[in-house]
Design a protein around this motif. Structure first.
Motif, PDB file in Angstrom:
ATOM      1  N   GLU A  22       0.819  -1.222   0.000  1.00 57.22           N
ATOM      2  CA  GLU A  22       0.000   0.000   0.000  1.00 57.22           C
ATOM      3  C   GLU A  22       0.852   1.270   0.000  1.00 57.22           C
ATOM      4  N   ILE A  23       2.149   1.143   0.208  1.00 59.64           N
ATOM      5  CA  ILE A  23       3.011   2.312   0.391  1.00 59.64           C
ATOM      6  C   ILE A  23       3.474   2.830  -0.972  1.00 59.64           C
ATOM      7  N   PRO A  24       3.259   4.116  -1.267  1.00 59.54           N
ATOM      8  CA  PRO A  24       3.759   4.662  -2.539  1.00 59.54           C
ATOM      9  C   PRO A  24       5.278   4.674  -2.571  1.00 59.54           C
ATOM     10  N   LEU A  25       5.833   4.616  -3.780  1.00 57.90           N
ATOM     11  CA  LEU A  25       7.287   4.569  -3.929  1.00 57.90           C
ATOM     12  C   LEU A  25       7.948   5.812  -3.337  1.00 57.90           C
ATOM     13  N   SER A  26       7.260   6.957  -3.382  1.00 50.35           N
ATOM     14  CA  SER A  26       7.842   8.182  -2.821  1.00 50.35           C
ATOM     15  C   SER A  26       8.085   8.035  -1.327  1.00 50.35           C
TER      16      SER A  26
ATOM     17  N   PRO B  52       8.769  -3.676  -9.140  1.00 50.14           N
ATOM     18  CA  PRO B  52       9.217  -3.877 -10.527  1.00 50.14           C
ATOM     19  C   PRO B  52       9.730  -2.589 -11.165  1.00 50.14           C
ATOM     20  N   GLY B  53      10.540  -2.759 -12.194  1.00 57.02           N
ATOM     21  CA  GLY B  53      11.009  -1.625 -12.977  1.00 57.02           C
ATOM     22  C   GLY B  53      12.380  -1.126 -12.572  1.00 57.02           C
ATOM     23  N   LYS B  54      12.870  -0.175 -13.337  1.00 56.80           N
ATOM     24  CA  LYS B  54      14.210   0.373 -13.105  1.00 56.80           C
ATOM     25  C   LYS B  54      14.227   1.428 -11.992  1.00 56.80           C
ATOM     26  N   THR B  55      13.135   2.140 -11.816  1.00 60.50           N
ATOM     27  CA  THR B  55      13.131   3.235 -10.841  1.00 60.50           C
ATOM     28  C   THR B  55      13.469   2.764  -9.429  1.00 60.50           C
ATOM     29  N   PRO B  56      12.866   1.676  -8.920  1.00 67.59           N
ATOM     30  CA  PRO B  56      13.234   1.230  -7.573  1.00 67.59           C
ATOM     31  C   PRO B  56      14.712   0.856  -7.439  1.00 67.59           C
TER      32      PRO B  56
END
Length: 305
Positions: free
Chosen positions: A71-75, A108-112
């Motif tokens: 539930e936690i946003p990446l920000s 998932p993805g490159k940002t994390p």
């Protein structure tokens, strides 16, 4: 806030000026631009009220401990990673730290991956479980890093073991550590991070080995540290152990004593009236007391008069 605004207005005015012939004013020197960027980052950080930031961190830690990480946003994951070493909600909970790193690693993805790479330097503690887990994850996913990060990794041999520290330390020019580290890809904020702290401690040890021959490199290193942002006094106590423990049984030159004393007084206060922080893994505070006795001995002789 007035200072931030004033700096911005002066830069905008300079950039908008023209000289005869319709040309714009001469470019602002690179160092001035760097300073302006640092002020801009601080101004942006100031927009997040301290209470609001801490509330977000506590809420993130709560959700992680309750198994609600999805539930936690990446920000908020990013914010928590950067404050994992100084926020009570995380420093007091191994579970929250473990699940925070796990959540960031499984997104998932490159940002994390790039969020973890940037956070790594600011939460770095050699040998800690979080440091090692993030390091191994980054090693497996280095192809997802930004180009500038991959260049840094290659230049410093970051994944060849030792977190790249040995290569960086060997490349530092003690006459100008800031510039030589910048050439390695370490910007000002990373030089002020916990990763930067490890570099500074190693450089102090190196300069002390030759301080009887030349005290100037030590003065340069300590001056560089003084210009940085102090974030973790409980870890920076390593400075006084490194600087004082070699002189329990012998004294350096008066010039070196003055250099070290001024630095430590500014960092920790007068040990005759202030209790310095305990060293890590210092059972019974024996190491701390031995170091403080050196400092008190120097001060009692009037070395700063």
């Amino acid at each position: 806030m007035a200072n931030f605004t004033g700096l911005r207005e002066r830069l905008d005015k300079h950039l908008g000026q023209t000289v005869p012939g319709g040309q714009t004013a001469a470019p602002i020197p690179g160092r001035v631009k760097d300073v302006a960027k640092r002020w801009a980052r601080k101004r942006a950080a100031a927009r997040i009220p301290e209470q609001g930031r801490r509330r977000r961190l506590r809420e993130t830690a709560r959700k992680l401990k309750e198994g609600l990480g999805a539930e936690i946003p990446l920000s908020d994951i990013r914010l928590s990673l950067f404050h994992m070493r100084d926020e009570d909600a995380f420093t007091s909970s191994t579970i929250a730290r473990h699940r925070l790193v796990t959540e960031a690693m499984t997104r998932p993805g490159k940002t994390p991956v790039n969020v973890l790479f940037n956070a790594f330097f600011h939460i770095f503690e050699r040998g800690s479980p979080e440091t090692d887990r993030i390091y191994q994850h980054l090693r497996k996913n280095q192809a997802s890093l930004r180009i500038s990060s991959r260049e840094f990794v290659e230049k410093t041999k970051f994944f060849d073991g030792g977190y790249g520290l040995d290569t960086i330390i060997d490349s530092v020019d003690l006459r100008n550590p800031v510039r030589s580290l910048a050439r390695s890809g370490l910007k000002d904020d990373v030089q002020d991070s916990l990763y930067g702290l490890a570099i500074k401690c190693a450089l102090i040890e190196r300069t002390l080995a030759h301080v009887d021959l030349d005290a100037q490199p030590l003065k340069t290193i300590l001056g560089w540290i003084e210009l940085g942002e102090r974030r973790r006094p409980d870890l920076e106590c390593a400075y006084y152990e490194i600087l004082l423990s070699p002189f329990v049984a012998r004294d350096p030159s008066p010039d070196v004593k003055r250099t070290i004393s001024r630095f430590l007084l500014g960092h920790f206060g007068d040990p005759r009236s202030v209790s310095w922080p305990k060293l890590r893994e210092d059972t019974g505070r024996l190491k701390r007391d031995a170091c403080m006795s050196v400092m008190v001995r120097w001060l009692d002789t009037g070395i700063l008069r």
